[in-house]
Design a protein around this motif. Structure first.
Motif, PDB file in Angstrom:
ATOM      1  N   PHE A  49      12.099   7.565  11.957  1.00 29.73           N
ATOM      2  CA  PHE A  49      13.316   7.452  12.750  1.00 29.73           C
ATOM      3  C   PHE A  49      13.016   6.615  13.987  1.00 29.73           C
ATOM      4  CE2 PHE A  49      14.417  11.653  10.717  1.00 29.73           C
ATOM      5  CZ  PHE A  49      15.360  11.115   9.875  1.00 29.73           C
ATOM      6  N   VAL A  50      13.651   5.468  14.076  1.00 23.39           N
ATOM      7  CA  VAL A  50      13.441   4.571  15.213  1.00 23.39           C
ATOM      8  C   VAL A  50      14.305   5.045  16.386  1.00 23.39           C
ATOM      9  CG1 VAL A  50      12.779   2.594  13.790  1.00 23.39           C
ATOM     10  CG2 VAL A  50      15.178   2.949  14.334  1.00 23.39           C
ATOM     11  N   PRO A  51      13.911   4.698  17.616  1.00 18.45           N
ATOM     12  CA  PRO A  51      14.680   5.145  18.786  1.00 18.45           C
ATOM     13  C   PRO A  51      16.153   4.733  18.745  1.00 18.45           C
ATOM     14  CG  PRO A  51      12.557   4.314  19.494  1.00 18.45           C
ATOM     15  CD  PRO A  51      12.661   4.025  18.014  1.00 18.45           C
ATOM     16  N   ALA A  52      16.464   3.606  18.134  1.00 27.36           N
ATOM     17  CA  ALA A  52      17.859   3.171  18.058  1.00 27.36           C
ATOM     18  C   ALA A  52      18.727   4.188  17.330  1.00 27.36           C
ATOM     19  CB  ALA A  52      17.948   1.817  17.357  1.00 27.36           C
ATOM     20  N   MET A  53      18.150   4.896  16.377  1.00 27.88           N
ATOM     21  CA  MET A  53      18.920   5.890  15.633  1.00 27.88           C
ATOM     22  C   MET A  53      19.282   7.069  16.531  1.00 27.88           C
ATOM     23  SD  MET A  53      16.896   5.727  12.008  1.00 27.88           S
ATOM     24  CE  MET A  53      18.024   6.757  11.101  1.00 27.88           C
ATOM     25  N   LEU A  54      18.333   7.537  17.315  1.00 31.66           N
ATOM     26  CA  LEU A  54      18.614   8.641  18.238  1.00 31.66           C
ATOM     27  C   LEU A  54      19.608   8.206  19.311  1.00 31.66           C
ATOM     28  CD1 LEU A  54      18.054  11.504  19.256  1.00 31.66           C
ATOM     29  CD2 LEU A  54      16.150  10.565  20.573  1.00 31.66           C
ATOM     30  N   HIS A  55      19.402   7.022  19.878  1.00 29.30           N
ATOM     31  CA  HIS A  55      20.299   6.543  20.925  1.00 29.30           C
ATOM     32  C   HIS A  55      21.708   6.301  20.387  1.00 29.30           C
ATOM     33  CE1 HIS A  55      16.499   4.956  23.129  1.00 29.30           C
ATOM     34  NE2 HIS A  55      16.611   6.255  23.188  1.00 29.30           N
TER      35      HIS A  55
ATOM     36  N   VAL B  82       8.517  10.099   7.781  1.00 26.66           N
ATOM     37  CA  VAL B  82       9.533  11.113   7.542  1.00 26.66           C
ATOM     38  C   VAL B  82       9.739  11.220   6.038  1.00 26.66           C
ATOM     39  CG1 VAL B  82      11.939  11.763   7.974  1.00 26.66           C
ATOM     40  CG2 VAL B  82      10.632  10.606   9.747  1.00 26.66           C
ATOM     41  N   ASP B  83       9.907  12.443   5.555  1.00 29.04           N
ATOM     42  CA  ASP B  83      10.145  12.680   4.140  1.00 29.04           C
ATOM     43  C   ASP B  83      11.365  11.876   3.666  1.00 29.04           C
ATOM     44  OD1 ASP B  83       9.745  14.160   1.642  1.00 29.04           O
ATOM     45  OD2 ASP B  83      11.639  15.150   2.169  1.00 29.04           O
TER      46      ASP B  83
ATOM     47  N   GLY C 180      20.930   9.003   6.403  1.00 32.42           N
ATOM     48  CA  GLY C 180      21.731   7.841   6.002  1.00 32.42           C
ATOM     49  C   GLY C 180      23.010   8.246   5.293  1.00 32.42           C
ATOM     50  N   GLY C 181      22.906   9.208   4.392  1.00 33.86           N
ATOM     51  CA  GLY C 181      24.093   9.677   3.671  1.00 33.86           C
ATOM     52  C   GLY C 181      25.101  10.333   4.593  1.00 33.86           C
ATOM     53  N   LEU C 182      24.627  11.146   5.520  1.00 35.40           N
ATOM     54  CA  LEU C 182      25.541  11.788   6.469  1.00 35.40           C
ATOM     55  C   LEU C 182      26.187  10.773   7.406  1.00 35.40           C
ATOM     56  CD1 LEU C 182      23.481  14.982   7.348  1.00 35.40           C
ATOM     57  CD2 LEU C 182      25.637  14.891   6.096  1.00 35.40           C
ATOM     58  N   THR C 183      25.446   9.739   7.756  1.00 28.85           N
ATOM     59  CA  THR C 183      26.010   8.680   8.603  1.00 28.85           C
ATOM     60  C   THR C 183      27.151   7.973   7.882  1.00 28.85           C
ATOM     61  OG1 THR C 183      23.889   8.375   9.720  1.00 28.85           O
ATOM     62  CG2 THR C 183      25.478   6.567   9.866  1.00 28.85           C
ATOM     63  N   VAL C 184      26.908   7.622   6.634  1.00 29.34           N
ATOM     64  CA  VAL C 184      27.959   6.961   5.844  1.00 29.34           C
ATOM     65  C   VAL C 184      29.142   7.916   5.631  1.00 29.34           C
ATOM     66  CG1 VAL C 184      28.480   5.954   3.591  1.00 29.34           C
ATOM     67  CG2 VAL C 184      26.368   5.339   4.763  1.00 29.34           C
ATOM     68  N   ALA C 185      28.846   9.182   5.383  1.00 29.28           N
ATOM     69  CA  ALA C 185      29.922  10.168   5.222  1.00 29.28           C
ATOM     70  C   ALA C 185      30.762  10.256   6.498  1.00 29.28           C
ATOM     71  CB  ALA C 185      29.337  11.532   4.873  1.00 29.28           C
ATOM     72  N   ASN C 186      30.120  10.222   7.642  1.00 30.98           N
ATOM     73  CA  ASN C 186      30.847  10.290   8.913  1.00 30.98           C
ATOM     74  C   ASN C 186      31.758   9.076   9.091  1.00 30.98           C
ATOM     75  OD1 ASN C 186      31.458  11.789  11.146  1.00 30.98           O
ATOM     76  ND2 ASN C 186      29.506  11.509  12.159  1.00 30.98           N
ATOM     77  N   ILE C 187      31.303   7.926   8.643  1.00 36.10           N
ATOM     78  CA  ILE C 187      32.131   6.719   8.710  1.00 36.10           C
ATOM     79  C   ILE C 187      33.361   6.874   7.817  1.00 36.10           C
ATOM     80  CG2 ILE C 187      32.225   4.256   8.149  1.00 36.10           C
ATOM     81  CD1 ILE C 187      29.210   4.159   8.931  1.00 36.10           C
TER      82      ILE C 187
ATOM     83  N   GLY D  55      22.302   0.861  11.567  1.00 34.70           N
ATOM     84  CA  GLY D  55      21.382  -0.278  11.572  1.00 34.70           C
ATOM     85  C   GLY D  55      19.932   0.163  11.576  1.00 34.70           C
ATOM     86  N   GLY D  56      19.625   1.192  12.364  1.00 35.78           N
ATOM     87  CA  GLY D  56      18.271   1.732  12.363  1.00 35.78           C
ATOM     88  C   GLY D  56      17.878   2.274  11.001  1.00 35.78           C
ATOM     89  N   PHE D  57      18.824   2.927  10.344  1.00 34.28           N
ATOM     90  CA  PHE D  57      18.568   3.434   8.991  1.00 34.28           C
ATOM     91  C   PHE D  57      18.328   2.287   8.024  1.00 34.28           C
ATOM     92  CE2 PHE D  57      20.254   4.406   4.768  1.00 34.28           C
ATOM     93  CZ  PHE D  57      19.415   5.448   4.396  1.00 34.28           C
ATOM     94  N   LEU D  58      19.187   1.281   8.065  1.00 30.12           N
ATOM     95  CA  LEU D  58      19.078   0.172   7.120  1.00 30.12           C
ATOM     96  C   LEU D  58      17.796  -0.635   7.311  1.00 30.12           C
ATOM     97  CD1 LEU D  58      22.788  -1.069   7.050  1.00 30.12           C
ATOM     98  CD2 LEU D  58      21.577   0.269   5.309  1.00 30.12           C
ATOM     99  N   THR D  59      17.317  -0.743   8.545  1.00 30.79           N
ATOM    100  CA  THR D  59      16.069  -1.481   8.762  1.00 30.79           C
ATOM    101  C   THR D  59      14.855  -0.742   8.206  1.00 30.79           C
ATOM    102  OG1 THR D  59      15.718  -0.524  10.961  1.00 30.79           O
ATOM    103  CG2 THR D  59      16.910  -2.626  10.842  1.00 30.79           C
ATOM    104  N   GLN D  60      14.986   0.549   7.982  1.00 32.40           N
ATOM    105  CA  GLN D  60      13.881   1.347   7.467  1.00 32.40           C
ATOM    106  C   GLN D  60      13.997   1.622   5.960  1.00 32.40           C
ATOM    107  OE1 GLN D  60      11.090   2.829   9.248  1.00 32.40           O
ATOM    108  NE2 GLN D  60      11.711   1.137  10.567  1.00 32.40           N
ATOM    109  N   MET D  61      14.977   1.047   5.302  1.00 29.56           N
ATOM    110  CA  MET D  61      15.176   1.304   3.869  1.00 29.56           C
ATOM    111  C   MET D  61      13.973   0.856   3.037  1.00 29.56           C
ATOM    112  SD  MET D  61      18.387   2.505   2.855  1.00 29.56           S
ATOM    113  CE  MET D  61      18.552   1.782   1.276  1.00 29.56           C
ATOM    114  N   LYS D  62      13.420  -0.295   3.330  1.00 25.56           N
ATOM    115  CA  LYS D  62      12.256  -0.774   2.581  1.00 25.56           C
ATOM    116  C   LYS D  62      11.072   0.168   2.803  1.00 25.56           C
ATOM    117  CE  LYS D  62       9.492  -4.897   1.743  1.00 25.56           C
ATOM    118  NZ  LYS D  62       9.249  -6.284   2.129  1.00 25.56           N
ATOM    119  N   ALA D  63      10.898   0.601   4.034  1.00 26.67           N
ATOM    120  CA  ALA D  63       9.820   1.537   4.339  1.00 26.67           C
ATOM    121  C   ALA D  63      10.056   2.884   3.659  1.00 26.67           C
ATOM    122  CB  ALA D  63       9.696   1.723   5.849  1.00 26.67           C
TER     123      ALA D  63
END
Length: 117
Positions: A37-43, A94-95, A103-110, A21-29
């Protein structure tokens, strides 16, 4: 024991939801080059790590089979995600490549979790 395992599975899913969710909220940015990277992603990643370790322990204690290779691959992917997010967490931008990799690794993990049997 089954109720406890199910509680930790639910917490594990909450962790992945937070990370993705943190990744998806930053897609436009990310398209504008201002993603961070928002804190929700780390948590979320930390929640996944802790609950995943607990789940492996609970399943082994309950004499259920655990696919150690699958768990090892998922752990390796999660450690890379955690390292990237933790190191870059305080940067204003972030680059795109690093952000897309998380994001790709997160989806891969799923997909590893759901499709690897």
């Amino acid at each position: 024991m089954d109720v406890l395992i199910n509680v930790f599975v639910a917490l594990h899913i909450i962790g992945i939801a937070s990370l993705l969710g943190g990744f998806l909220t930053q897609m436009k940015a990310m398209g504008a080059g201002t993603a961070r990277f928002v804190p929700a992603m780390l948590h979320g990643a930390l929640t996944m790590l802790v609950t995943g370790i607990v789940l492996v322990g609970l399943n082994q204690a309950d004499d259920q089979p655990v696919n150690n290779v699958k768990i090892g691959v998922k752990l390796a992917v999660l450690v890379v995600i955690l390292a990237l997010v933790y190191v870059k967490r305080d940067e204003e931008k972030v680059d795109k490549g690093v952000f897309a990799a998380v994001g790709g690794l997160t989806v891969a993990n799923i997909f590893i979790a759901t499709l690897w049997t």
